[in-house]
Scaffold this active site. Sequence first.
Site, mmCIF file in Angstrom:
data_model
loop_
_atom_site.group_PDB
_atom_site.id
_atom_site.type_symbol
_atom_site.label_atom_id
_atom_site.label_comp_id
_atom_site.label_asym_id
_atom_site.label_seq_id
_atom_site.Cartn_x
_atom_site.Cartn_y
_atom_site.Cartn_z
ATOM 1 N N SER A 165 0.836 -1.197 0.000
ATOM 2 C CA SER A 165 0.000 0.000 0.000
ATOM 3 C C SER A 165 0.880 1.261 0.000
ATOM 4 O O SER A 165 1.728 1.401 -0.883
ATOM 5 C CB SER A 165 -0.969 -0.044 1.185
ATOM 6 N N ASP B 34 -8.469 -6.288 -4.787
ATOM 7 C CA ASP B 34 -8.100 -5.129 -3.972
ATOM 8 C C ASP B 34 -9.060 -3.971 -4.249
ATOM 9 O O ASP B 34 -9.105 -3.465 -5.371
ATOM 10 C CB ASP B 34 -6.660 -4.722 -4.306
ATOM 11 N N HIS C 215 -6.989 -6.309 -0.207
ATOM 12 C CA HIS C 215 -6.031 -5.375 0.400
ATOM 13 C C HIS C 215 -5.765 -5.752 1.857
ATOM 14 O O HIS C 215 -5.735 -4.909 2.749
ATOM 15 C CB HIS C 215 -6.582 -3.946 0.301
#
Length: 287
Positions: free
Chosen positions: A103, A234, A262
């Site tokens: 991320s 995601d 995610h």
Amino acid sequence: MERYVDVAPDVRLWAEDIAPTGPRPGEPLLLVMGAASSGLVWPDALVALLAERHRVIRYDHRDTGRSSAVFDEQPYGITDLASDAIAVLDAFEAPRAHVVGMSMGGLLVQLMLLDHPGRLASATLFCTGALPFPGAPDLPAPDPALLRMWGELDDPRDAEGELRWRVEHWRLLNGSGTSFDAAEFRALEERVVAHTGRHDPVVAHALMDTSGLERGAELASVTVPTLVIEAPEDPAYPPPHSGHLVRTLGHARMVRIPGMGHTINRTVISPLAAAILTQTTQTAAPA
């Protein structure tokens, strides 16, 4: 081994150095987590698998976990967080390391690739996007439900309410490609709160200066071996973000973990570790 790393005046980061368990460890491996997340968000089961081949280092970003909470008095930018990662390597006397970023951590690793390529033996990026640049294609935005939750980040909540909010946030981040175990993520957040010593949300990373990120055009010059792992479910960086990142880097390769969203839930730990270790062992320095 746990220790604190001084990265700026009155700014200390908590870090943990996990010794390798295998007989012939490779170069160290640094884990760089996403925004507002303690280094403990890297699951112990994943760390243990990686430690079979590497000395593993994980740490808390500024304003997370046990690291200094300084944003209100000393505002910082995202480029400072990239410099912090290099300072952690310095503190542990690691001249080079394999670096894994998730991320926001993936954005930080991209900055490290541009500014400190000699410090990275390899890079692995997942659940992230390419650094922006003028003329970049339009890509899908995060899921609207996530955007609504992010708007609630600093709403007042008691300790139990904060835990429930975090679990629901993880539920959205997980996506629908793998099963979501609320108890697994509640236990994770209870551990993070105990580690941190408080339950209030981390808002500093949502407020920090993001200037210095528009360097995506420079990524084509990266020669450090780089792997991009695509998480097809995601909701924060949905496809084709990973494909765009690979094309922007030019020399990267991509693997896909089916069903991954995610999060690093227990169902993706094994394939994620396998992908990372394939990358680090294929790019190992000659003995």
